[in-house]
Design a protein around this motif. Structure first.
Motif, PDB file in Angstrom:
ATOM      1  N   ARG A   3      -6.113   7.289  41.609  1.00 48.41           N
ATOM      2  CA  ARG A   3      -6.429   5.868  41.701  1.00 48.41           C
ATOM      3  C   ARG A   3      -5.999   5.173  40.413  1.00 48.41           C
ATOM      4  O   ARG A   3      -6.236   5.685  39.330  1.00 48.41           O
ATOM      5  CB  ARG A   3      -7.932   5.661  41.888  1.00 48.41           C
ATOM      6  N   ILE A   4      -5.396   4.036  40.553  1.00 47.48           N
ATOM      7  CA  ILE A   4      -5.052   3.218  39.398  1.00 47.48           C
ATOM      8  C   ILE A   4      -6.195   2.239  39.203  1.00 47.48           C
ATOM      9  O   ILE A   4      -6.543   1.474  40.099  1.00 47.48           O
ATOM     10  CB  ILE A   4      -3.722   2.478  39.609  1.00 47.48           C
ATOM     11  N   LYS A   5      -6.798   2.286  38.026  1.00 41.42           N
ATOM     12  CA  LYS A   5      -7.959   1.446  37.738  1.00 41.42           C
ATOM     13  C   LYS A   5      -7.533   0.203  36.979  1.00 41.42           C
ATOM     14  O   LYS A   5      -6.449   0.125  36.435  1.00 41.42           O
ATOM     15  CB  LYS A   5      -8.964   2.251  36.929  1.00 41.42           C
ATOM     16  N   ARG A   6      -8.414  -0.776  36.947  1.00 42.00           N
ATOM     17  CA  ARG A   6      -8.180  -2.007  36.190  1.00 42.00           C
ATOM     18  C   ARG A   6      -9.137  -2.056  35.018  1.00 42.00           C
ATOM     19  O   ARG A   6     -10.298  -1.655  35.123  1.00 42.00           O
ATOM     20  CB  ARG A   6      -8.399  -3.228  37.067  1.00 42.00           C
ATOM     21  N   CYS A   7      -8.650  -2.568  33.905  1.00 42.47           N
ATOM     22  CA  CYS A   7      -9.476  -2.706  32.709  1.00 42.47           C
ATOM     23  C   CYS A   7     -10.589  -3.716  32.984  1.00 42.47           C
ATOM     24  O   CYS A   7     -10.343  -4.790  33.539  1.00 42.47           O
ATOM     25  CB  CYS A   7      -8.610  -3.164  31.540  1.00 42.47           C
ATOM     26  N   SER A   8     -11.800  -3.369  32.594  1.00 44.48           N
ATOM     27  CA  SER A   8     -12.948  -4.243  32.832  1.00 44.48           C
ATOM     28  C   SER A   8     -12.935  -5.471  31.928  1.00 44.48           C
ATOM     29  O   SER A   8     -13.619  -6.449  32.208  1.00 44.48           O
ATOM     30  CB  SER A   8     -14.247  -3.473  32.602  1.00 44.48           C
ATOM     31  N   PHE A   9     -12.143  -5.448  30.860  1.00 42.95           N
ATOM     32  CA  PHE A   9     -12.104  -6.590  29.948  1.00 42.95           C
ATOM     33  C   PHE A   9     -10.876  -7.471  30.189  1.00 42.95           C
ATOM     34  O   PHE A   9     -11.008  -8.658  30.437  1.00 42.95           O
ATOM     35  CB  PHE A   9     -12.124  -6.122  28.489  1.00 42.95           C
ATOM     36  N   CYS A  10      -9.683  -6.882  30.142  1.00 42.53           N
ATOM     37  CA  CYS A  10      -8.481  -7.717  30.209  1.00 42.53           C
ATOM     38  C   CYS A  10      -7.837  -7.751  31.591  1.00 42.53           C
ATOM     39  O   CYS A  10      -7.000  -8.607  31.849  1.00 42.53           O
ATOM     40  CB  CYS A  10      -7.457  -7.269  29.170  1.00 42.53           C
ATOM     41  N   GLY A  11      -8.171  -6.822  32.475  1.00 45.48           N
ATOM     42  CA  GLY A  11      -7.623  -6.829  33.821  1.00 45.48           C
ATOM     43  C   GLY A  11      -6.307  -6.087  33.969  1.00 45.48           C
ATOM     44  O   GLY A  11      -5.719  -6.091  35.046  1.00 45.48           O
ATOM     45  N   ALA A  12      -5.830  -5.415  32.926  1.00 48.49           N
ATOM     46  CA  ALA A  12      -4.573  -4.671  33.008  1.00 48.49           C
ATOM     47  C   ALA A  12      -4.773  -3.386  33.808  1.00 48.49           C
ATOM     48  O   ALA A  12      -5.877  -2.857  33.892  1.00 48.49           O
ATOM     49  CB  ALA A  12      -4.075  -4.336  31.605  1.00 48.49           C
ATOM     50  N   GLU A  13      -3.688  -2.900  34.385  1.00 50.12           N
ATOM     51  CA  GLU A  13      -3.757  -1.639  35.113  1.00 50.12           C
ATOM     52  C   GLU A  13      -3.812  -0.480  34.128  1.00 50.12           C
ATOM     53  O   GLU A  13      -3.139  -0.503  33.100  1.00 50.12           O
ATOM     54  CB  GLU A  13      -2.539  -1.482  36.020  1.00 50.12           C
ATOM     55  N   ILE A  14      -4.612   0.537  34.450  1.00 48.13           N
ATOM     56  CA  ILE A  14      -4.759   1.706  33.595  1.00 48.13           C
ATOM     57  C   ILE A  14      -4.094   2.881  34.304  1.00 48.13           C
ATOM     58  O   ILE A  14      -4.550   3.295  35.370  1.00 48.13           O
ATOM     59  CB  ILE A  14      -6.236   2.028  33.317  1.00 48.13           C
ATOM     60  N   PRO A  15      -3.016   3.453  33.731  1.00 49.39           N
ATOM     61  CA  PRO A  15      -2.375   4.614  34.355  1.00 49.39           C
ATOM     62  C   PRO A  15      -3.303   5.824  34.366  1.00 49.39           C
ATOM     63  O   PRO A  15      -4.188   5.945  33.517  1.00 49.39           O
ATOM     64  CB  PRO A  15      -1.159   4.879  33.459  1.00 49.39           C
ATOM     65  N   PRO A  16      -3.121   6.722  35.316  1.00 49.17           N
ATOM     66  CA  PRO A  16      -3.966   7.924  35.375  1.00 49.17           C
ATOM     67  C   PRO A  16      -3.850   8.751  34.089  1.00 49.17           C
ATOM     68  O   PRO A  16      -2.774   8.903  33.530  1.00 49.17           O
ATOM     69  CB  PRO A  16      -3.400   8.705  36.562  1.00 49.17           C
ATOM     70  N   GLY A  17      -4.976   9.247  33.628  1.00 50.59           N
ATOM     71  CA  GLY A  17      -5.002  10.085  32.430  1.00 50.59           C
ATOM     72  C   GLY A  17      -5.138   9.320  31.141  1.00 50.59           C
ATOM     73  O   GLY A  17      -5.152   9.913  30.061  1.00 50.59           O
ATOM     74  N   THR A  18      -5.228   8.006  31.201  1.00 46.34           N
ATOM     75  CA  THR A  18      -5.375   7.199  29.993  1.00 46.34           C
ATOM     76  C   THR A  18      -6.609   6.317  30.128  1.00 46.34           C
ATOM     77  O   THR A  18      -7.241   6.258  31.176  1.00 46.34           O
ATOM     78  CB  THR A  18      -4.145   6.308  29.748  1.00 46.34           C
ATOM     79  N   GLY A  19      -6.940   5.610  29.085  1.00 45.55           N
ATOM     80  CA  GLY A  19      -8.053   4.683  29.116  1.00 45.55           C
ATOM     81  C   GLY A  19      -9.359   5.320  28.683  1.00 45.55           C
ATOM     82  O   GLY A  19      -9.424   6.496  28.327  1.00 45.55           O
ATOM     83  N   LEU A  20     -10.406   4.510  28.704  1.00 48.73           N
ATOM     84  CA  LEU A  20     -11.717   4.938  28.258  1.00 48.73           C
ATOM     85  C   LEU A  20     -12.748   4.520  29.291  1.00 48.73           C
ATOM     86  O   LEU A  20     -12.741   3.374  29.748  1.00 48.73           O
ATOM     87  CB  LEU A  20     -12.027   4.272  26.912  1.00 48.73           C
ATOM     88  N   MET A  21     -13.621   5.450  29.672  1.00 52.37           N
ATOM     89  CA  MET A  21     -14.682   5.155  30.624  1.00 52.37           C
ATOM     90  C   MET A  21     -15.981   4.983  29.844  1.00 52.37           C
ATOM     91  O   MET A  21     -16.334   5.821  29.030  1.00 52.37           O
ATOM     92  CB  MET A  21     -14.841   6.289  31.632  1.00 52.37           C
ATOM     93  N   PHE A  22     -16.681   3.882  30.090  1.00 51.19           N
ATOM     94  CA  PHE A  22     -17.949   3.583  29.419  1.00 51.19           C
ATOM     95  C   PHE A  22     -19.011   3.434  30.494  1.00 51.19           C
ATOM     96  O   PHE A  22     -18.857   2.649  31.422  1.00 51.19           O
ATOM     97  CB  PHE A  22     -17.811   2.298  28.601  1.00 51.19           C
ATOM     98  N   VAL A  23     -20.089   4.202  30.370  1.00 52.07           N
ATOM     99  CA  VAL A  23     -21.180   4.138  31.352  1.00 52.07           C
ATOM    100  C   VAL A  23     -22.376   3.477  30.684  1.00 52.07           C
ATOM    101  O   VAL A  23     -22.885   3.964  29.685  1.00 52.07           O
ATOM    102  CB  VAL A  23     -21.553   5.549  31.862  1.00 52.07           C
ATOM    103  N   LYS A  24     -22.830   2.371  31.261  1.00 52.27           N
ATOM    104  CA  LYS A  24     -23.975   1.656  30.712  1.00 52.27           C
ATOM    105  C   LYS A  24     -25.272   2.355  31.130  1.00 52.27           C
ATOM    106  O   LYS A  24     -25.265   3.215  32.006  1.00 52.27           O
ATOM    107  CB  LYS A  24     -23.959   0.209  31.215  1.00 52.27           C
ATOM    108  N   ASN A  25     -26.364   1.988  30.498  1.00 49.22           N
ATOM    109  CA  ASN A  25     -27.655   2.610  30.789  1.00 49.22           C
ATOM    110  C   ASN A  25     -28.115   2.372  32.225  1.00 49.22           C
ATOM    111  O   ASN A  25     -28.861   3.178  32.774  1.00 49.22           O
ATOM    112  CB  ASN A  25     -28.726   2.098  29.830  1.00 49.22           C
ATOM    113  N   ASP A  26     -27.664   1.288  32.834  1.00 50.58           N
ATOM    114  CA  ASP A  26     -28.066   1.022  34.218  1.00 50.58           C
ATOM    115  C   ASP A  26     -27.164   1.728  35.234  1.00 50.58           C
ATOM    116  O   ASP A  26     -27.365   1.609  36.440  1.00 50.58           O
ATOM    117  CB  ASP A  26     -28.106  -0.477  34.496  1.00 50.58           C
ATOM    118  N   GLY A  27     -26.167   2.485  34.763  1.00 50.66           N
ATOM    119  CA  GLY A  27     -25.324   3.276  35.642  1.00 50.66           C
ATOM    120  C   GLY A  27     -24.000   2.640  36.008  1.00 50.66           C
ATOM    121  O   GLY A  27     -23.199   3.264  36.704  1.00 50.66           O
TER     122      GLY A  27
END
Length: 64
Positions: A3-27
């Motif tokens: 799956r190609i994901k989108r950046c939660s801040f800028c909206g750019a596409e994130i290629p597989p194997g790159t980027g950073l996943m951040f999980v908030k306390n509410d899940g």
């Protein structure tokens, strides 16, 4: 399936194997394409006021 994901801040596409996943306390899961986006999120910046983001609401559609 990859799956190609989108950046939660800028909206750019994130290629597989790159980027950073951040999980908030509410899940909720947020994906960031770069440390620039992650640090901007942590500082509380609004992506709508950041000119380099896809969510920028600047003078693109301003009516006179």
């Amino acid at each position: 399936m990859v799956r190609i994901k989108r950046c939660s801040f800028c909206g750019a596409e994130i290629p597989p194997g790159t980027g950073l996943m951040f999980v908030k306390n509410d899940g909720t899961i947020l994906w960031f394409c770069s440390s620039k986006c992650f640090k901007s999120f942590k500082m509380g910046r609004d992506p709508k006021k950041t000119p380099w983001s896809a969510y920028y609401l600047g003078k693109k559609g301003a009516k006179k």
